[in-house]
Design an enzyme around this catalytic site. Structure first.
Site, PDB file in Angstrom:
ATOM      1  N   GLY A   1       0.753  -1.407   0.326  1.00  0.00           N
ATOM      2  CA  GLY A   1      -0.095   0.558   0.211  1.00  0.00           C
ATOM      3  C   GLY A   1       0.746   1.435   0.365  1.00  0.00           C
TER       4      GLY A   1
ATOM      5  N   ASN B   1       1.403  -2.322   5.704  1.00  0.00           N
ATOM      6  CA  ASN B   1       1.321  -1.412   5.425  1.00  0.00           C
ATOM      7  C   ASN B   1      -0.885  -1.136   4.569  1.00  0.00           C
ATOM      8  OD1 ASN B   1       0.772   1.987   5.869  1.00  0.00           O
ATOM      9  ND2 ASN B   1       0.760   1.105   3.706  1.00  0.00           N
TER      10      ASN B   1
ATOM     11  N   SER C   1      -3.810  -0.382  14.379  1.00  0.00           N
ATOM     12  CA  SER C   1      -4.595   1.015  14.357  1.00  0.00           C
ATOM     13  C   SER C   1      -4.882   1.243  16.064  1.00  0.00           C
ATOM     14  CB  SER C   1      -5.434   1.035  13.455  1.00  0.00           C
ATOM     15  OG  SER C   1      -7.243   1.618  13.444  1.00  0.00           O
TER      16      SER C   1
ATOM     17  N   TYR D   1     -13.050  -4.042  10.607  1.00  0.00           N
ATOM     18  CA  TYR D   1     -11.406  -3.349  10.721  1.00  0.00           C
ATOM     19  C   TYR D   1     -11.011  -3.574  12.404  1.00  0.00           C
ATOM     20  CZ  TYR D   1      -8.464   0.022  10.115  1.00  0.00           C
ATOM     21  OH  TYR D   1      -7.132   1.072  10.325  1.00  0.00           O
ATOM     22  N   ALA D   2     -11.335  -2.869  12.658  1.00  0.00           N
ATOM     23  CA  ALA D   2     -10.984  -2.636  14.707  1.00  0.00           C
ATOM     24  C   ALA D   2     -11.051  -4.734  14.655  1.00  0.00           C
ATOM     25  CB  ALA D   2     -12.140  -2.452  15.202  1.00  0.00           C
ATOM     26  N   ALA D   3     -11.430  -5.241  14.495  1.00  0.00           N
ATOM     27  CA  ALA D   3     -11.135  -6.329  14.871  1.00  0.00           C
ATOM     28  C   ALA D   3     -10.291  -7.296  14.369  1.00  0.00           C
ATOM     29  CB  ALA D   3     -12.915  -7.735  15.036  1.00  0.00           C
TER      30      ALA D   3
ATOM     31  N   LYS E   1      -7.483  -5.530  12.753  1.00  0.00           N
ATOM     32  CA  LYS E   1      -5.778  -4.522  13.385  1.00  0.00           C
ATOM     33  C   LYS E   1      -5.886  -5.932  14.745  1.00  0.00           C
ATOM     34  CE  LYS E   1      -5.213  -2.155  10.182  1.00  0.00           C
ATOM     35  NZ  LYS E   1      -3.770  -2.833   8.930  1.00  0.00           N
TER      36      LYS E   1
ATOM     37  N   ILE F   1      -5.367   9.122  10.381  1.00  0.00           N
ATOM     38  CA  ILE F   1      -3.586  10.291   9.435  1.00  0.00           C
ATOM     39  C   ILE F   1      -4.652  10.323   8.411  1.00  0.00           C
ATOM     40  CG2 ILE F   1      -1.930  10.028   8.078  1.00  0.00           C
ATOM     41  CD1 ILE F   1      -2.030   6.757   9.788  1.00  0.00           C
TER      42      ILE F   1
END
Length: 262
Positions: A18, A86, A140, A154-156, A158, A187
């Site tokens: 990425g 990334n 994150s 996404y949270a899970a 990460k 960011i």
């Protein structure tokens, strides 16, 4: 120890997934400035590719995409010394758990967790054989501070990445390979700006109000602003350098003070 900060990665080959925009692009640039040979990956080649950066087009959310990158890097460069995982992101709809399908969960986990796992598996054997190498997992703060309304998968994913990164470090540190996690907060990127525009339109509010709503959703950012991509890149540049030679198995949070606990 004496270090040449300007050329401290000379002779090293690095891959930044990425790496064509946002923090990934800043990380790739930072490693290039330190003297490394740098390869980036993304699904599509950027319209303007930076000089001296090598590029591989691949979809890392699929096993064949990660294998393509592993094969091409090892064939063309012989070995990989630094791997910065990334790539990541969320494209799931808002609305909480009920709005999420199996497809939403699966695609998010493929990109944010399984892509790094597969790349590590492809490049680690060579690092272990040489007794040296650095792997960075970009996670994150949502691993600790999930935003359930829009980015639950996404949270899970990460959170899983942070746990996996620590476990992997315990296994390969005795073999000379360092594994670290960097967990940014918000960011300032093009994707972040696009996210603000979506919020602005959906709620019929201004961009500034949308920005404030995101900060409020995070519980506030004591530093008063999101991170610049270059600030995240500077941390990664240090962690992959010889100056950080004793650091491994640790998560580094760079969030302007967003997470209020210790």
């Amino acid at each position: 120890m004496d270090f040449n900060f300007e050329n401290e990665l000379a002779g090293k080959t690095a891959l930044v997934t990425g790496g064509t925009k946002g923090a990934g692009k800043a990380i790739a640039t930072r490693l290039l400035q330190a003297g490394a040979t740098v390869i980036t990956t993304a699904r599509n080649k950027p319209e303007k590719q930076q000089d001296r950066l090598y590029f591989i087009a691949a979809d890392l959310s699929k096993p064949e995409g990660t294998q393509q990158v592993v094969n091409q890097v090892l064939h063309e460069f012989g070995q990989l010394d630094i791997l910065v995982n990334n790539l990541g992101g969320s494209e799931t709809p808002g609305g909480g758990f009920a709005a999420l399908s199996d497809h939403d969960w699966e695609t998010t986990i493929q990109t944010n967790l399984l892509a790094p796992v597969r790349l590590d598996r492809g490049f680690l054997p060579g690092m272990v054989e040489r007794g040296s190498g650095v792997i960075i997992h970009i996670a994150s703060i949502q691993a600790r501070l999930p935003l359930y309304d829009a980015t639950l998968p996404y949270a899970a994913a990460k959170a899983g990445l942070v746990n996996y990164s620590k476990s992997l470090s315990n296994e390969v540190a005795p073999k000379g390979v360092r594994v670290l996690t960097v967990s940014p907060g918000w960011i300032k990127t093009e994707n972040g700006q696009a996210f603000l525009e979506i919020i602005s339109k959906a709620r019929n509010i201004s961009i500034e109000e949308a920005r404030q709503s995101v900060m409020d959703g995070l519980g506030g950012i004591p530093f008063g602003r999101p991170a610049e991509p270059e600030e995240v890149a500077e941390l990664v540049g240090f962690l992959v350098s010889p100056r950080a030679g004793y650091l491994t198995g640790t998560e580094y949070v760079i969030d302007g003070g967003t997470i209020r606990t210790i």
